[in-house]
Design an enzyme around this catalytic site. Sequence first.
Site, short mmCIF file in Angstrom:
data_model
loop_
_atom_site.label_atom_id
_atom_site.label_comp_id
_atom_site.label_asym_id
_atom_site.label_seq_id
_atom_site.Cartn_x
_atom_site.Cartn_y
_atom_site.Cartn_z
N ASP A 290 0.87 -1.19 0.00
CA ASP A 290 0.00 0.00 0.00
C ASP A 290 0.90 1.23 0.00
O ASP A 290 2.15 1.11 0.04
CB ASP A 290 -0.95 0.00 1.21
CG ASP A 290 -2.29 0.70 0.91
OD1 ASP A 290 -2.25 1.89 0.52
OD2 ASP A 290 -3.35 0.06 1.05
N HIS A 331 -12.89 -0.77 -7.63
CA HIS A 331 -14.16 -0.02 -7.58
C HIS A 331 -13.91 1.45 -7.20
O HIS A 331 -14.79 2.28 -7.37
CB HIS A 331 -15.15 -0.69 -6.61
CG HIS A 331 -14.89 -0.45 -5.16
ND1 HIS A 331 -15.86 -0.54 -4.19
CD2 HIS A 331 -13.73 -0.13 -4.49
CE1 HIS A 331 -15.33 -0.28 -3.01
NE2 HIS A 331 -14.06 -0.04 -3.16
N GLU A 360 -14.49 -8.16 -5.47
CA GLU A 360 -15.34 -6.97 -5.65
C GLU A 360 -16.80 -7.40 -5.81
O GLU A 360 -17.09 -8.57 -6.09
CB GLU A 360 -14.95 -6.24 -6.95
CG GLU A 360 -13.56 -5.62 -6.95
CD GLU A 360 -13.53 -4.18 -6.47
OE1 GLU A 360 -14.58 -3.67 -6.04
OE2 GLU A 360 -12.44 -3.59 -6.54
N GLU A 387 -19.43 0.68 -8.54
CA GLU A 387 -19.54 -0.77 -8.44
C GLU A 387 -19.93 -1.23 -9.84
O GLU A 387 -20.71 -0.56 -10.52
CB GLU A 387 -20.62 -1.17 -7.43
CG GLU A 387 -20.33 -0.74 -6.00
CD GLU A 387 -19.01 -1.29 -5.48
OE1 GLU A 387 -18.77 -2.49 -5.61
OE2 GLU A 387 -18.20 -0.50 -4.94
C1 LIG Z 1 -10.96 0.96 -0.40
S1 LIG Z 1 -9.40 0.68 0.25
C2 LIG Z 1 -9.35 -1.10 0.31
C3 LIG Z 1 -8.34 -1.61 1.26
C4 LIG Z 1 -8.26 -3.12 1.44
N1 LIG Z 1 -7.91 -3.79 0.20
C5 LIG Z 1 -9.57 -3.64 1.98
O1 LIG Z 1 -10.33 -4.25 1.24
O2 LIG Z 1 -9.86 -3.42 3.15
C6 LIG Z 1 -8.31 1.03 -1.09
C7 LIG Z 1 -6.85 0.95 -0.74
O3 LIG Z 1 -6.09 1.35 -1.89
C8 LIG Z 1 -4.97 2.05 -1.42
N2 LIG Z 1 -4.40 2.90 -2.48
C9 LIG Z 1 -4.89 4.04 -3.00
N3 LIG Z 1 -4.07 4.54 -3.94
C10 LIG Z 1 -3.02 3.68 -4.00
C11 LIG Z 1 -1.85 3.63 -4.81
N4 LIG Z 1 -1.58 4.57 -5.71
N5 LIG Z 1 -0.99 2.60 -4.62
C12 LIG Z 1 -1.26 1.62 -3.70
N6 LIG Z 1 -2.36 1.61 -2.92
C13 LIG Z 1 -3.23 2.63 -3.07
C14 LIG Z 1 -5.53 2.88 -0.28
O4 LIG Z 1 -4.51 3.38 0.57
C15 LIG Z 1 -6.45 1.87 0.39
O5 LIG Z 1 -5.79 1.14 1.38
#
Ligand SMILES: C[S@@+](CC[C@H](N)C(=O)[O-])C[C@H]1O[C@@H](n2cnc3c(N)ncnc32)[C@H](O)[C@@H]1O
Length: 425
Positions: A290, A331, A360, A387
């Site tokens: 992340d 999503h 998803e 979605e």
């Molecule tokens: C909606 S959350 C889902 C987190 C986890 N997969 C879950 O289902 O609980 C989306 C995740 O994507 C990460 N994210 C956003 N932009 C990113 C990037 N450019 N590179 C890596 N991760 C990223 C966010 O920090 C976040 O943790």
Amino acid sequence: MGSVGVETNGMDAREPVVDISVAIAPNDAAAAPGIQKEIAAFPDDVSQDDEARLALLEKARDLVRALETPRETMIKHLWAQTGCIPAITACQRLGVFHELAAEGGTPKFAPAIAKKVKCDPNLLSRLMRHIAAMGYIKETAQDTYKGTNFSSSLTIPVIYGGYNCLPGAMLEACNKFHEYGEEKNWIEPNTIDDGPLQYAYHTKLNLFEHLHATGYGKDFGLHMGGYRQGRPSWMDPGFFPVQERLVEGFDSSSSSDPVMLVDIGGSHGHDVDEFRRKWPEVPGRLIVQDLPPVIGAIDELDAKIERMEYDFHTEQPVKGARTYYMHSVLHDWPNETCLSILSRIKEAMKPGYSRLLINENVIPSTGAYWETTALDMMMIVLLSSRERTKDQWSSLIEDEAGLKITKIWCPRNGVESIIEVEKVE
Ligand SMILES: C[S@@+](CC[C@H](N)C(=O)[O-])C[C@H]1O[C@@H](n2cnc3c(N)ncnc32)[C@H](O)[C@@H]1O
């Protein structure tokens, strides 16, 4: 036909289509007796049968909707539920729910709690009175309350995190959506730096950048952990066959240190940690990736799981893993951004060996579940994303990204699916 405009403060030239008497009569009085009979046919105790519990809950909601008047629904939406959120958030931050749970959960006098948590007693009494009136804590005497399972759960970080970050940095995008829609001529939002969130908060940052800039990033990570609690998980029996599809055929000689699973955008690592706990014997490395602030905010994670700072728009450093996994990531983004993410994974996948598991929602063409449509609303206002339906997933993954969907695994309606994807040469 005139439109509801900001200039007119929402006043509309259109004539009502029904008389005001409709607004003060039950929504569907004729349906109520039938629903009551259906409810009566359920077993007395459904607590051990989750399908029956959910079905009864839906019927109970149907009954409320049938008996409630439109005016009551309006007050519930706009005052009761809206007012409950700040009351709950304030009480959580003050530690009121811990106090309610203390000493075996015996009833507590609100002014006594106020003294302990350092809050104006009049203010706290009013907050607790509304939470009790909504049924989330129990009033046992004047100004005296007893906790419930719900209020006790608000002492758990993954349950209370969302009560901080949604009001703190997200819900204004819902509140101003009608203004944004007017300004953009009601075009479906599809740009990540000019959506309802950016309009409401006067920012160019995307949701994740905005959350970190406003200090709510950690709460959001917790909220993600809370969302997934109690839902069927893809790695459980009867969902996705982990043994046949991932463990069998794992090539321990594919590199000096082969990887079983890399969770991209894995937040605080809750999914990969669940995989480690439920499949303790599987070979290979487990990695959570992340952005740096998210990886840096991980408090606890089993030592077997590697934490890796990584931006998914850059080259994937883990090549030829058995499983690339993404949960609630695609999503978040419009197709163009998803294609950038998918192209990085595709480059790293080994044809015929690596699998990409996309965890998803796949929205059915009719009868979509309310949790999924609620999430879709959040996607519109917070991320200008969506979605997706089965057709939209196929079009994105196969037609646009050039990968192949092997199978979509879904145990029941309303539960996130696993879209199993491979790279073909
Ligand atoms: C909606 S959350 C889902 C987190 C986890 N997969 C879950 O289902 O609980 C989306 C995740 O994507 C990460 N994210 C956003 N932009 C990113 C990037 N450019 N590179 C890596 N991760 C990223 C966010 O920090 C976040 O943790």
